[in-house]
Design an enzyme around this catalytic site. Structure first.
Site: not given
Lengths: 255, 255, 255, 255
Positions: D1-3
């Site tokens: 999902m990443c940040r």
């Protein structure tokens, strides 16, 4: 066998030393001229160290991959300026691991170090020499390689506050006695001076009043390049370059 | 420019093909004989594919690092036996990324594929050709490289159930028309046969009643090696090797 | 902190132990249940070792990357069968390098070894203990990590031909005396038996007449899993599992 | 999902944004608070982009490894100062490769871009949308991932000289129509302004007269953080932050 260089002078970008010269380390990584003692390319990792604050601690960028394949280094090298740089491309000796921790420069505080060559008979030949180091130094050897041990020996002398020229000469002589026939081109900087040995491998110096560059091979066609004679130490600062013969104790005794 | 080979015959270890021969892919990775069109080493990744179950799907081991620096591959190669193997070492064309997804062999089901060469004017020269592929094929191109596109073109023909020989000939001819001067040595296997083109690059075949080996360069001094003439297709199985001239449509028209 | 397992029994694929179980090492790499002493994931490398020839030397596949991101391992794990496997996923202790040479299993001949835990006060706390090893062992320490030293200590005992159970007990006791509060789950196999310690960390055994599995955490809901009490040694073979309390010399003296 | 995060304001080091904050991207890489839609860590690569010359092109440092294991990044991040930074840590969607070319930020000229989320049904759901791009854009897609396609769509609009806000809104709406249920937090900077969408994922802004910071999660306890409502676009510059609802054409039609 590796290739390395060290620079002290007016601030330049890392790219001006490593990537842009016609025969810079990038070029030497796949087309070195003089690979005495084996190897054809220097594609087992690379590294560059520099000084964000003059007089302060050194920084490093290192990788276990060939310098030409790195996708972040060109951008960084073009925008990183420093008044002193030490960089190296690695050709691993057979049997030693290709890992980032084995890539020069080795570093502590303001010191940056690289070894171009090979220690004959490693590790057995130098076990006695290594036994003189604190055990913690051996436990924290950067990697199980001859170059990491050479760095540990040099670092031990520097930590004791000894003169860098004496340290390089002594380590070279001790290694030669323990492991005859080794190739021992050592390269050291503290951001202000450069100390280097030519011992079984090529080394050249290009010196001026404002800057000095010490490299395995000339990186350009500047007529100012001078080859360092074998078995000699170079001590270089902008404006001052001195060269000294290195003698092993045995030779000294015979003399 | 890369180097590659494909083998079909009695089960052998991957090491017998790639690591152990005097001039196997390991040796060719740092000391290739014939690097037409640039490059000095093949150190931008490597891969090997093989068949755990004859007639079944292929497996791959690939890396973005030089083959000689891989610490797991020698063990695996020595213990992996297969009746068919396709392996490659990569020399990335300038401007194309060094990443594991760009390393051959490319694979789908029982097919293994490799491209040795370069597509001139990529990507613009082949945009028209690529437009004929389903968009999903472009979205899932293994990597933004000419070789990945060549594989997508070949795969498209194979998915349609076309004869592999026809597919390789047509893709080669189409690429030559779109991007004249390209080097297009394609290599394909399904575990039973080998299809390969010589187009602007070296290719040799060593064939016997029980096995066949197609390689960029002979990997040993066996007198059975035959060079494939330029602009030819080879279709090889144990006991049967045929060679066919490849003509582009333009040539056909002129003829 | 790491997670590891060792299996001896009828040949299975590496995938059946590592990738396919609901709570196998793959799952434990990102969702471990019990991470005493810090860490949340085991994403600093992984490795698996096995035996291509029963009774012969072990092989390894290792990487410095997370197990879930490896693009070659799933294929290999599904097709590699062995009657004994030791595998581990790594969570590096702060300050220790993330490099392939630091990933378990460590190996020599038929021995495969892994350490789950941390040596308190490393490297200073264990300098005395390390001084008892041959200097060459320190020069060739796989990596500058506590686990590599633990392996060197274990290997030293095995090279001397001592019983593996005695070696693990002694090394555990020596490390606890030198570095109190350490977590010392050691895991060793020679392809026929498994030796393991529970010392400050979780350990479970699932034993049957034909196979035995020793793991940081049960990899499935089989009711046969038994937790090993803390400060105990397990010696396991198909059909035979024995558990022994480990006492440090100090405790022995008090007793 | 990443940040991800983007900053514009007085020059700061990359470390002040990414490594030093209590809940900076380094911390979020192994202990994110809000991972809607799956994933537990962001350990599949990372990247940071910045501007060596204000108004000039952006630079990047990227890796396929977890941010915490990188041995060069901390030194670089501490000494790299810029008036604008965009950084991201990646959690790869299952089935998409873990490779450096898939790590954000994506870049062209002065633009830096990152996507936090997932495109449902990729690649089939968006084939029609992709067909509207030049074929060369598809051939040079950074990686076969949904985020690389999102970047290609955004880049296409920017190359046409369209307003970045319009580009992000349109791409978001088009993707939602083609792939309903997608999570589409897009983040874009040109070194002076920041444009970002909240679409199915968390997003917060901390704005002042001199600087602005847009991030997946607040990186500290500053009371100035404001959460961006879902399905909104943020346009932020020092001193000015505006938020706009994003409507898909369908909604517009119904309204």
């Amino acid at each position: 066998m590796c290739r390395h260089l060290a620079y002290v002078g007016p601030p330049v970008t890392v790219a001006e030393l490593v990537l842009e010269p016609k025969h810079g380390l990038l070029h030497q990584s796949y087309a070195p001229i003089d690979m005495r003692g084996g190897g054809t390319v220097n594609a087992d990792g690379f590294g560059a160290g520099w000084y964000p604050h003059p007089g302060g601690a050194a920084l490093r960028y290192r990788s276990a991959a060939p310098i030409w394949s790195d996708q972040s280094f060109p951008d960084l090298a073009r925008t990183t300026r420093s008044a002193a740089v030490l960089a190296a491309v690695r050709s691993a000796t057979t049997g030693m691991p290709v890992t980032v921790t084995a890539a020069a420069p080795f570093a502590e505080g303001r010191w940056l170090f690289s070894h171009n060559g090979v220690v004959r008979g490693w590790p057995h030949s130098v076990a006695g020499l290594a036994a003189g180091l604190p055990v913690v130094d051996l436990l924290t050897l950067d990697a199980p390689t001859d170059s990491a041990l050479v760095w540990a020996l040099v670092r031990h002398g520097l930590r004791a506050g000894r003169d860098p020229a004496d340290v390089l000469v002594d380590v070279t002589a001790e290694l030669e006695r323990a492991a005859p026939g080794s190739r021992l081109n050592l390269l050291l900087t503290d951001g202000a001076g450069v100390w280097a040995t030519a011992w079984g491998h090529a080394l050249s110096v290009r010196a001026g009043d404002e800057s000095v560059l010490v490299a395995s091979e000339p990186i350009d066609h500047d007529p100012g390049w001078q080859e360092v004679p074998d078995r000699h130490l170079v001590v270089a600062r902008p404006g001052t370059v001195t060269t000294h013969a290195i003698r092993t104790t045995d030779e000294t005794r015979t003399a």
